[in-house]
Design an enzyme around this catalytic site. Structure first.
Site, PDB file in Angstrom:
ATOM      1  N   HIS A 167      20.105  21.750 -11.618  1.00 25.01           N
ATOM      2  CA  HIS A 167      21.259  21.138 -12.280  1.00 25.01           C
ATOM      3  C   HIS A 167      21.795  20.044 -11.376  1.00 25.01           C
ATOM      4  O   HIS A 167      21.844  20.215 -10.157  1.00 25.01           O
ATOM      5  CB  HIS A 167      22.387  22.154 -12.519  1.00 25.01           C
ATOM      6  N   GLU A 174      33.015  20.291 -10.406  1.00 24.85           N
ATOM      7  CA  GLU A 174      32.012  21.330 -10.151  1.00 24.85           C
ATOM      8  C   GLU A 174      31.980  21.714  -8.666  1.00 24.85           C
ATOM      9  O   GLU A 174      31.858  22.899  -8.325  1.00 24.85           O
ATOM     10  CB  GLU A 174      30.638  20.834 -10.627  1.00 24.85           C
ATOM     11  N   ASN A 217      14.795  25.136 -16.220  1.00 27.96           N
ATOM     12  CA  ASN A 217      14.398  23.811 -15.751  1.00 27.96           C
ATOM     13  C   ASN A 217      14.781  23.506 -14.300  1.00 27.96           C
ATOM     14  O   ASN A 217      14.950  22.360 -13.912  1.00 27.96           O
ATOM     15  CB  ASN A 217      14.895  22.736 -16.721  1.00 27.96           C
ATOM     16  N   TYR A 236      29.395  26.262 -17.805  1.00 28.94           N
ATOM     17  CA  TYR A 236      28.726  25.641 -18.950  1.00 28.94           C
ATOM     18  C   TYR A 236      29.603  25.633 -20.203  1.00 28.94           C
ATOM     19  O   TYR A 236      29.082  25.553 -21.317  1.00 28.94           O
ATOM     20  CB  TYR A 236      27.383  26.336 -19.208  1.00 28.94           C
ATOM     21  N   LYS A 271      18.186  26.499  -9.767  1.00 30.99           N
ATOM     22  CA  LYS A 271      18.360  27.537 -10.782  1.00 30.99           C
ATOM     23  C   LYS A 271      17.458  28.758 -10.530  1.00 30.99           C
ATOM     24  O   LYS A 271      16.514  28.696  -9.738  1.00 30.99           O
ATOM     25  CB  LYS A 271      18.083  26.931 -12.164  1.00 30.99           C
TER      26      LYS A 271
HETATM   27  P1  GTP Z   1      22.177  20.359 -16.326  1.00 22.56           P
HETATM   28  O1  GTP Z   1      22.036  19.524 -15.100  1.00 22.56           O
HETATM   29  O2  GTP Z   1      21.730  21.794 -16.118  1.00 22.56           O
HETATM   30  O3  GTP Z   1      23.540  20.266 -16.943  1.00 22.56           O
HETATM   31  O4  GTP Z   1      21.107  19.766 -17.345  1.00 22.56           O
HETATM   32  P2  GTP Z   1      21.208  18.454 -18.232  1.00 22.56           P
HETATM   33  O5  GTP Z   1      22.493  17.738 -17.973  1.00 22.56           O
HETATM   34  O6  GTP Z   1      19.931  17.725 -18.044  1.00 22.56           O
HETATM   35  O7  GTP Z   1      21.208  19.084 -19.681  1.00 22.56           O
HETATM   36  P3  GTP Z   1      22.436  19.567 -20.589  1.00 22.56           P
HETATM   37  O8  GTP Z   1      23.731  19.428 -19.859  1.00 22.56           O
HETATM   38  O9  GTP Z   1      22.281  18.918 -21.914  1.00 22.56           O
HETATM   39  O10 GTP Z   1      22.091  21.104 -20.780  1.00 22.56           O
HETATM   40  C1  GTP Z   1      22.493  22.032 -19.795  1.00 22.56           C
HETATM   41  C2  GTP Z   1      21.414  23.070 -19.604  1.00 22.56           C
HETATM   42  O11 GTP Z   1      21.300  23.843 -20.779  1.00 22.56           O
HETATM   43  C3  GTP Z   1      20.011  22.508 -19.401  1.00 22.56           C
HETATM   44  O12 GTP Z   1      19.732  22.143 -18.081  1.00 22.56           O
HETATM   45  C4  GTP Z   1      19.160  23.681 -19.808  1.00 22.56           C
HETATM   46  O13 GTP Z   1      19.054  24.640 -18.754  1.00 22.56           O
HETATM   47  C5  GTP Z   1      19.976  24.278 -20.937  1.00 22.56           C
HETATM   48  N1  GTP Z   1      19.474  23.808 -22.230  1.00 22.56           N
HETATM   49  C6  GTP Z   1      19.611  22.577 -22.788  1.00 22.56           C
HETATM   50  N2  GTP Z   1      19.004  22.508 -23.968  1.00 22.56           N
HETATM   51  C7  GTP Z   1      18.455  23.745 -24.175  1.00 22.56           C
HETATM   52  C8  GTP Z   1      17.688  24.329 -25.214  1.00 22.56           C
HETATM   53  O14 GTP Z   1      17.376  23.696 -26.218  1.00 22.56           O
HETATM   54  N3  GTP Z   1      17.316  25.640 -25.055  1.00 22.56           N
HETATM   55  C9  GTP Z   1      17.664  26.372 -23.943  1.00 22.56           C
HETATM   56  N4  GTP Z   1      17.276  27.656 -23.837  1.00 22.56           N
HETATM   57  N5  GTP Z   1      18.383  25.853 -22.947  1.00 22.56           N
HETATM   58  C10 GTP Z   1      18.763  24.561 -23.050  1.00 22.56           C
HETATM   59 MG    MG Z   2      24.402  18.669 -18.003  1.00 19.91          MG
END
Ligand code: GTP
Ligand code: MG
Length: 138
Positions: free
Chosen positions: A115, A126, A112, A49, A9
């Protein structure tokens, strides 16, 4: 043998951590079988997303993902989907285990660093969004 889709990212590419993240991937026994650095369009980020479009952080997430170049990858290995989720660590770096990418590099729950696909089915979807067959050499 499985394939999963990975994104390094913007917070990580900005801090010159592409190689550092790749070393975590390779140390875990996953092979990077396709890789390119791209700048996402807003439309691409919104499509990628789309499952989160009702979430309060959706707008922030899209703006972050288009803010700087990202590196998209296809990773191959035994149990690649679950293994890469483990190597990344929990979404929120505060909850991520020691030695994971997010524990060591992530700045916040949003920024973070990595992904990884959450299922084999989503991995295929994807991968197809970003790579054509001839760009993947397994
Ligand atoms: P991905 O591998 O990026 O999909 O992450 P994940 O599967 O661990 O998390 P999820 O799919 O629930 O969320 C997708 C992405 O949204 C996360 O990786 C974060 O970058 C973002 N995200 C999730 N929760 C929050 C939040 O509370 N605040 C913000 N700003 N971003 C968030
Ligand atoms: Mg995810």
């Amino acid at each position: 043998l499985e394939r999963t889709f990975s994104i390094i990212k913007p917070d990580a590419t900005r801090r010159n951590l592409t190689g550092a993240v790749n070393s975590y991937i390779e140390k875990a026994g996953l092979r990077i079988i396709a890789q390119k650095r791209i700048l996402l369009t807003k439309a691409q980020a919104e499509t990628f997303y789309a499952v989160h479009k009702e979430r309060p952080f959706f707008g922030e997430l899209v703006e972050f993902m288009i803010s700087e170049p990202i590196v998209v990858q296809v990773l191959q290995g035994d149990d690649a989907v679950a293994k890469y989720r483990e190597v990344m660590g929990a979404t929120n770096p505060a909850n991520a285990a020691e030695g994971t990418i997010r524990k060591d590099f992530a700045l916040s729950v949003g920024e973070n660093s990595a992904h990884g696909s959450d299922s084999l089915e989503n991995a295929a979807i994807e991968i197809a969004q970003f790579f054509s067959g001839n760009e993947i050499v397994g």
